[in-house]
Design a protein around this motif. Structure first.
Motif, PDB file in Angstrom:
ATOM      1  N   ALA A 217       0.840  -1.210   0.000  1.00 53.16           N
ATOM      2  CA  ALA A 217       0.000   0.000   0.000  1.00 53.16           C
ATOM      3  C   ALA A 217       0.871   1.255   0.000  1.00 53.16           C
ATOM      4  O   ALA A 217       0.487   2.291  -0.540  1.00 53.16           O
ATOM      5  CB  ALA A 217      -0.922  -0.012   1.211  1.00 53.16           C
ATOM      6  N   ALA A 218       2.050   1.150   0.585  1.00 56.50           N
ATOM      7  CA  ALA A 218       2.963   2.302   0.636  1.00 56.50           C
ATOM      8  C   ALA A 218       3.751   2.449  -0.666  1.00 56.50           C
ATOM      9  O   ALA A 218       4.630   3.307  -0.763  1.00 56.50           O
ATOM     10  CB  ALA A 218       3.912   2.164   1.822  1.00 56.50           C
ATOM     11  N   GLY A 219       3.448   1.608  -1.631  1.00 54.34           N
ATOM     12  CA  GLY A 219       4.053   1.775  -2.959  1.00 54.34           C
ATOM     13  C   GLY A 219       5.251   0.890  -3.245  1.00 54.34           C
ATOM     14  O   GLY A 219       5.887   1.024  -4.295  1.00 54.34           O
ATOM     15  N   TYR A 220       5.595  -0.013  -2.327  1.00 59.27           N
ATOM     16  CA  TYR A 220       6.723  -0.928  -2.599  1.00 59.27           C
ATOM     17  C   TYR A 220       6.219  -2.006  -3.557  1.00 59.27           C
ATOM     18  O   TYR A 220       5.253  -2.699  -3.257  1.00 59.27           O
ATOM     19  CB  TYR A 220       7.275  -1.505  -1.288  1.00 59.27           C
ATOM     20  CG  TYR A 220       7.936  -0.408  -0.489  1.00 59.27           C
ATOM     21  CD1 TYR A 220       9.262  -0.059  -0.720  1.00 59.27           C
ATOM     22  CD2 TYR A 220       7.202   0.349   0.429  1.00 59.27           C
ATOM     23  CE1 TYR A 220       9.843   0.998  -0.051  1.00 59.27           C
ATOM     24  CE2 TYR A 220       7.781   1.412   1.111  1.00 59.27           C
ATOM     25  CZ  TYR A 220       9.111   1.725   0.859  1.00 59.27           C
ATOM     26  OH  TYR A 220       9.676   2.790   1.515  1.00 59.27           O
ATOM     27  N   ASN A 221       6.865  -2.097  -4.707  1.00 61.93           N
ATOM     28  CA  ASN A 221       6.327  -3.011  -5.723  1.00 61.93           C
ATOM     29  C   ASN A 221       7.165  -4.267  -5.957  1.00 61.93           C
ATOM     30  O   ASN A 221       6.796  -5.111  -6.770  1.00 61.93           O
ATOM     31  CB  ASN A 221       6.032  -2.285  -7.036  1.00 61.93           C
ATOM     32  CG  ASN A 221       7.202  -1.431  -7.490  1.00 61.93           C
ATOM     33  OD1 ASN A 221       8.291  -1.541  -6.945  1.00 61.93           O
ATOM     34  ND2 ASN A 221       6.977  -0.604  -8.473  1.00 61.93           N
ATOM     35  N   VAL A 222       8.283  -4.377  -5.248  1.00 60.76           N
ATOM     36  CA  VAL A 222       8.947  -5.685  -5.199  1.00 60.76           C
ATOM     37  C   VAL A 222       9.154  -6.011  -3.720  1.00 60.76           C
ATOM     38  O   VAL A 222       9.746  -5.234  -2.973  1.00 60.76           O
ATOM     39  CB  VAL A 222      10.320  -5.703  -5.919  1.00 60.76           C
ATOM     40  CG1 VAL A 222      10.916  -7.108  -5.868  1.00 60.76           C
ATOM     41  CG2 VAL A 222      10.185  -5.260  -7.376  1.00 60.76           C
ATOM     42  N   ILE A 223       8.599  -7.136  -3.305  1.00 59.43           N
ATOM     43  CA  ILE A 223       8.722  -7.532  -1.910  1.00 59.43           C
ATOM     44  C   ILE A 223       9.655  -8.744  -1.860  1.00 59.43           C
ATOM     45  O   ILE A 223       9.398  -9.768  -2.505  1.00 59.43           O
ATOM     46  CB  ILE A 223       7.345  -7.945  -1.307  1.00 59.43           C
ATOM     47  CG1 ILE A 223       6.240  -6.934  -1.660  1.00 59.43           C
ATOM     48  CG2 ILE A 223       7.451  -8.193   0.190  1.00 59.43           C
ATOM     49  CD1 ILE A 223       6.308  -5.593  -0.997  1.00 59.43           C
ATOM     50  N   LEU A 224      10.735  -8.607  -1.112  1.00 58.07           N
ATOM     51  CA  LEU A 224      11.666  -9.728  -0.969  1.00 58.07           C
ATOM     52  C   LEU A 224      11.497 -10.281   0.449  1.00 58.07           C
ATOM     53  O   LEU A 224      11.609  -9.541   1.424  1.00 58.07           O
ATOM     54  CB  LEU A 224      13.114  -9.259  -1.166  1.00 58.07           C
ATOM     55  CG  LEU A 224      13.432  -8.541  -2.476  1.00 58.07           C
ATOM     56  CD1 LEU A 224      14.897  -8.091  -2.506  1.00 58.07           C
ATOM     57  CD2 LEU A 224      13.145  -9.441  -3.677  1.00 58.07           C
ATOM     58  N   ILE A 225      11.197 -11.566   0.540  1.00 57.89           N
ATOM     59  CA  ILE A 225      11.056 -12.172   1.867  1.00 57.89           C
ATOM     60  C   ILE A 225      12.141 -13.231   2.040  1.00 57.89           C
ATOM     61  O   ILE A 225      12.187 -14.222   1.321  1.00 57.89           O
ATOM     62  CB  ILE A 225       9.659 -12.791   2.086  1.00 57.89           C
ATOM     63  CG1 ILE A 225       8.577 -11.752   1.774  1.00 57.89           C
ATOM     64  CG2 ILE A 225       9.517 -13.295   3.520  1.00 57.89           C
ATOM     65  CD1 ILE A 225       7.168 -12.235   1.994  1.00 57.89           C
ATOM     66  N   GLU A 226      12.979 -12.973   3.023  1.00 54.23           N
ATOM     67  CA  GLU A 226      14.131 -13.840   3.249  1.00 54.23           C
ATOM     68  C   GLU A 226      13.830 -14.849   4.357  1.00 54.23           C
ATOM     69  O   GLU A 226      13.155 -14.527   5.327  1.00 54.23           O
ATOM     70  CB  GLU A 226      15.292 -12.915   3.670  1.00 54.23           C
ATOM     71  CG  GLU A 226      16.587 -13.604   3.939  1.00 54.23           C
ATOM     72  CD  GLU A 226      17.627 -12.639   4.529  1.00 54.23           C
ATOM     73  OE1 GLU A 226      17.321 -11.456   4.748  1.00 54.23           O
ATOM     74  OE2 GLU A 226      18.748 -13.095   4.767  1.00 54.23           O
ATOM     75  N   THR A 227      14.349 -16.036   4.194  1.00 59.52           N
ATOM     76  CA  THR A 227      14.241 -17.011   5.289  1.00 59.52           C
ATOM     77  C   THR A 227      15.414 -17.972   5.256  1.00 59.52           C
ATOM     78  O   THR A 227      16.127 -18.046   4.270  1.00 59.52           O
ATOM     79  CB  THR A 227      12.910 -17.787   5.245  1.00 59.52           C
ATOM     80  OG1 THR A 227      12.751 -18.479   6.484  1.00 59.52           O
ATOM     81  CG2 THR A 227      12.846 -18.803   4.123  1.00 59.52           C
TER      82      THR A 227
END
Ligand code: GDP
Length: 348
Positions: free
Chosen positions: A162-172
């Motif tokens: 919603a804040a405009g971040y268009n690539v989300i990287l989720i690390e694990t």
């Protein structure tokens, strides 16, 4: 110039401080939607909070944020410690911001509850990205359970979009069920590997191979380059033995050097190719819908447990029954039955 910048920064933070104290949920949502980082961080803190009074506010935020259209791509990144996840995210994230993307880096680290602070998404390990105005890095939330960590990360992802971040990287990291949790909330799942000797598929859990949309062999530099390319050939051969994915995508095997920043563009292009294919065939949307359904079940599951275990009466009874089980006064099954029945009786 420098002193002016400092004064500006001070003034901005003063304004932010003032705003912080007078923020209602509505204004907080507005600020998040305009991409205000401080508001985003505050929203995430609400989502992560276990306090009952924050729960309603967090739900309000989520509903408002979900209404905002986003063209995001969600990417999961996994690999054993030392494989180069942080270095890779730093190089990959910088590449993405250089081509105009806004990148959020989140993490799921189920061990963070024990280690009191995350080993992942650690800002100090991403020196360049952390200074980038188009990147937002948030370490793993800590929680008692993986379910709790996963929920908070999912909700954080919605706020970031919603804040405009268009690539989300989720690390694990490749421990326990955390990879499954990340896989269940991303569009693309990337496994980082190192070239090793012998049978390349040894040492990789079968489930991971089935989840991965790409295998990327990192540290393909210096003396290791040749070995990395040999491993690439091996992995490609081995992946052929697996049945094709239901979306028709054949997992790719690439090499890169996160340190020398080579192979990074190719990885992004591959992800774009995947997204284009998945969107064309409708899998992109159907996968997200499926994820939403499982999200519904997981949210119910988590809420039920939270309500149950946070009830002081249940807590007290559980404590007593734990003792009774320990001293063999009662079987664990009978104890569970007793507790659940007492809880039910109270609620009716
Ligand atoms: P993580 O534990 O998976 O996050 O791994 P890190 O990103 O912290 O990297 C572990 C070590 O590997 C560090 O010393 C990095 O400098 C090194 N490293 C990471 N990527 C590369 C690479 O592409 N090439 C080489 N030679 N070293 C790398």
């Amino acid at each position: 110039m420098e002193p002016k910048k400092n004064t500006d920064t001070k003034n901005i933070s003063k304004v932010q401080e003032k705003r912080k104290s007078s923020l209602t949920e509505e204004t907080l949502v507005e600020a998040i939607l305009t991409g205000d980082r401080a508001a985003l961080a505050r929203g995430i803190t609400l989502v992560e909070s276990t306090q009952a009074e924050h729960h309603k506010k967090a739900n309000f935020l989520l509903e408002q944020c979900l209404a905002k259209k986003s063209d995001s791509i969600r990417i999961g990144i996994t690999g054993v410690p030392g494989v180069g996840k942080s270095t890779f995210i730093e190089a990959f994230g910088k590449h993405l911001t250089s081509i105009g993307k806004k990148v959020a880096v989140l993490a799921i680290d189920p061990t963070s509850a024990q280690s009191k602070g995350s080993i992942l998404g650690d800002k100090t390990r991403m020196n360049e990205l952390v200074k980038d105005p188009n990147a937002f890095i948030r370490p793993s939330p800590s929680s008692e359970s993986l379910g709790g960590v996963a929920r908070k990360t999912r909700e954080t992802m919605i706020l970031c979009e919603a804040a405009g971040y268009n690539v989300i990287l989720i690390e694990t990291v490749g421990v326990g069920q955390s990879e499954t949790a990340v896989h269940s909330m991303v569009d693309f799942f990337l496994l980082l590997k190192l070239a090793g000797a012998g049978d390349e598929l040894q040492g990789i859990k079968r489930g991971i191979i089935e989840m991965a949309d790409a295998l990327v062999i990192n540290k393909a530099d210096g003396a290791n380059r040749k070995e990395a390319h040999r491993a690439q050939t091996e992995f490609k051969k081995a992946l052929h033995l697996y049945p094709p994915k239901s979306n028709g995508w054949i997992p790719k095997v690439l090499t890169c050097s996160a340190l020398e920043k080579t192979g990074i563009t190719e990885i992004w292009n591959m992800i774009l190719e995947f997204v284009a294919l998945a969107k064309k065939k409708g899998h992109f949307i159907s996968n997200r819908k499926k994820q939403n359904q499982s999200w519904l079940l997981q949210t119910i599951d988590e809420r039920l447990k939270q309500v149950f275990y946070s009830d002081p009466k249940n807590k007290k009874r559980l404590e007593e029954l734990m003792n009774d089980v320990k001293t063999n006064k009662i079987s664990p099954f009978q104890a569970a039955e007793k507790l659940l029945r007492a809880n039910e009786k109270e609620k009716s």
